[in-house]
Design a protein around this motif. Structure first.
Motif, PDB file in Angstrom:
ATOM      1  N   TRP A   1      -5.314   3.008   4.382  1.00 43.59           N
ATOM      2  CA  TRP A   1      -5.886   1.774   3.807  1.00 43.59           C
ATOM      3  C   TRP A   1      -6.564   0.957   4.903  1.00 43.59           C
ATOM      4  O   TRP A   1      -7.690   0.469   4.741  1.00 43.59           O
ATOM      5  CB  TRP A   1      -4.778   0.954   3.128  1.00 43.59           C
ATOM      6  CG  TRP A   1      -5.263  -0.250   2.376  1.00 43.59           C
ATOM      7  CD1 TRP A   1      -5.722  -1.426   2.896  1.00 43.59           C
ATOM      8  CD2 TRP A   1      -5.330  -0.395   0.945  1.00 43.59           C
ATOM      9  NE1 TRP A   1      -6.060  -2.299   1.892  1.00 43.59           N
ATOM     10  CE2 TRP A   1      -5.831  -1.692   0.686  1.00 43.59           C
ATOM     11  CE3 TRP A   1      -5.010   0.430  -0.140  1.00 43.59           C
ATOM     12  CZ2 TRP A   1      -6.020  -2.178  -0.614  1.00 43.59           C
ATOM     13  CZ3 TRP A   1      -5.197  -0.057  -1.428  1.00 43.59           C
ATOM     14  CH2 TRP A   1      -5.704  -1.340  -1.652  1.00 43.59           C
TER      15      TRP A   1
ATOM     16  N   GLY B   1       0.811  -1.210   0.000  1.00 47.16           N
ATOM     17  CA  GLY B   1       0.000   0.000   0.000  1.00 47.16           C
ATOM     18  C   GLY B   1       0.847   1.263   0.000  1.00 47.16           C
ATOM     19  O   GLY B   1       2.085   1.206  -0.043  1.00 47.16           O
TER      20      GLY B   1
ATOM     21  N   GLU C   1      -4.347   5.234  -4.234  1.00 44.44           N
ATOM     22  CA  GLU C   1      -3.406   4.600  -3.295  1.00 44.44           C
ATOM     23  C   GLU C   1      -2.436   3.690  -4.054  1.00 44.44           C
ATOM     24  O   GLU C   1      -1.227   3.721  -3.822  1.00 44.44           O
ATOM     25  CB  GLU C   1      -4.166   3.756  -2.251  1.00 44.44           C
ATOM     26  CG  GLU C   1      -4.940   4.558  -1.227  1.00 44.44           C
ATOM     27  CD  GLU C   1      -4.049   5.343  -0.269  1.00 44.44           C
ATOM     28  OE1 GLU C   1      -3.157   4.744   0.345  1.00 44.44           O
ATOM     29  OE2 GLU C   1      -4.256   6.563  -0.165  1.00 44.44           O
TER      30      GLU C   1
ATOM     31  N   SER D   1     -11.131  -2.984  -4.185  1.00 41.30           N
ATOM     32  CA  SER D   1      -9.666  -3.062  -4.186  1.00 41.30           C
ATOM     33  C   SER D   1      -9.186  -4.193  -5.083  1.00 41.30           C
ATOM     34  O   SER D   1      -8.170  -4.078  -5.774  1.00 41.30           O
ATOM     35  CB  SER D   1      -9.115  -3.216  -2.758  1.00 41.30           C
ATOM     36  OG  SER D   1      -9.336  -4.505  -2.232  1.00 41.30           O
TER      37      SER D   1
END
Ligand SMILES: [Zn+2]
Length: 304
Positions: free
Chosen positions: A114, A108, A129, A159
């Protein structure tokens, strides 16, 4: 017995002190591992404020003596002290990781963001991100990372969709038992997931009198199941106050002929026969010794 070592690097201290210590320990034993680096701001101090918001966090901080482990500076980053950029120090350390034969992937960009916000982030926020982490990686290495490990095992359909389009070979975002393709509702991610299969040191240390050597005995016993296992360690812990116990554990593994693998190599091997990899649902659930919830692998399903 086969064991993949997944090293999470969450903080600036972990990168500058923990990683070099781990590189020495691994080199002395000819072991190759997979490192995952958070490359954005070190906001670990913000984690302190979870005390007020998450059940179990204060108890865990006290049990694991987190202030002694992470140091007060790290705990104040992003709160009273400005958050330092981890990537500023990574330009020296990251090439050393790959030069030693280890795999390096992304953990990340802003680890704390996150962890705290992924469940409500939209696609643009998740993309940002990943984009920033990848840009920092490319800056230092000249090529993009092909693996991603979600901070604090937080994965969502959003994600996974973003990672699937980010040219990753695989991700390691969840806790589970075996590699799988994550399913969210009717959507199955085309990106291979290699979950962490074993508990982590910070989860069990201090629980029912569990000392550090007890913990590693337990991990060693779990390797005897025959199935390849993935162990997540932290540069801040196994590369910090617990380096000696971790080195003893590696020696015991080698004495028992445990074969170590890099997660990326296993991913290549598995993807030769993707039809043999099951799908499995992903759900948020609690783990003993961990505050909040993490993403878990559900029961494997044969794919049609
Ligand atoms: Zn982490």
């Amino acid at each position: 017995m086969r064991l993949g070592l997944k090293v999470d690097v969450d903080t600036l201290d972990g990168l500058t002190k923990g990683v070099p210590a781990l590189l020495d320990i691994l080199a002395a034993r000819g072991i190759r591992a997979s490192f995952f680096l958070a490359l954005g701001p070190d906001n670990s101090g913000r984690a302190v404020f979870r005390v007020f918001r998450q059940r179990g966090f204060l108890e865990k901080m006290l049990r694991s003596r987190a202030p002694a482990i992470y140091g007060w500076r790290t705990m104040l980053y992003g709160t009273l002290l400005p958050a330092p950029r981890i990537s500023a120090a990574a330009s020296e350390v990251l090439p050393r990781i790959t030069a030693a034969g280890h795999e390096a992937g992304l953990h990340g960009f802003d680890h704390v963001r996150w962890h705290d916000r992924l469940l409500t982030m939209n696609r643009e926020e998740v993309d940002e991100e990943i984009r920033q982490a990848q840009a920092a990686f490319v800056d230092m290495m000249g090529n993009p990372a092909t693996s991603f490990a979600a901070p604090c095992w937080q994965a969502t359909q959003t994600s996974r969709a973003a990672l699937a389009e980010a040219s990753m070979l695989y991700a390691s975002d969840t806790r589970g038992t075996q590699p799988f393709f994550p399913r969210f509702g009717s959507w199955v991610s085309p990106l291979l997931e290699i979950p962490t299969t074993l508990p982590t040191l910070d989860e069990l240390l201090g629980f029912n009198g569990c000392a550090v050597d007890d913990f590693f005995s337990l991990i060693l016993a779990r390797l005897a199941t025959g199935r390849p296992q993935v162990f997540t360690l932290h540069a801040e812990l196994e590369g910090g106050p617990f380096t000696e116990a971790f080195a003893r554990f590696l020696d015991l593994c080698l004495a028992q002929d445990v074969a170590f693998f890099r997660l990326g190599d296993w991913a290549q091997e598995l993807l030769q026969r993707p039809q043999d990899i099951p799908a499995a649902p992903v759900f948020q659930g609690r783990l003993p010794g961990r505050a909040g919830t993490v993403s878990h692998q559900g029961s494997p399903e044969v794919r049609s």
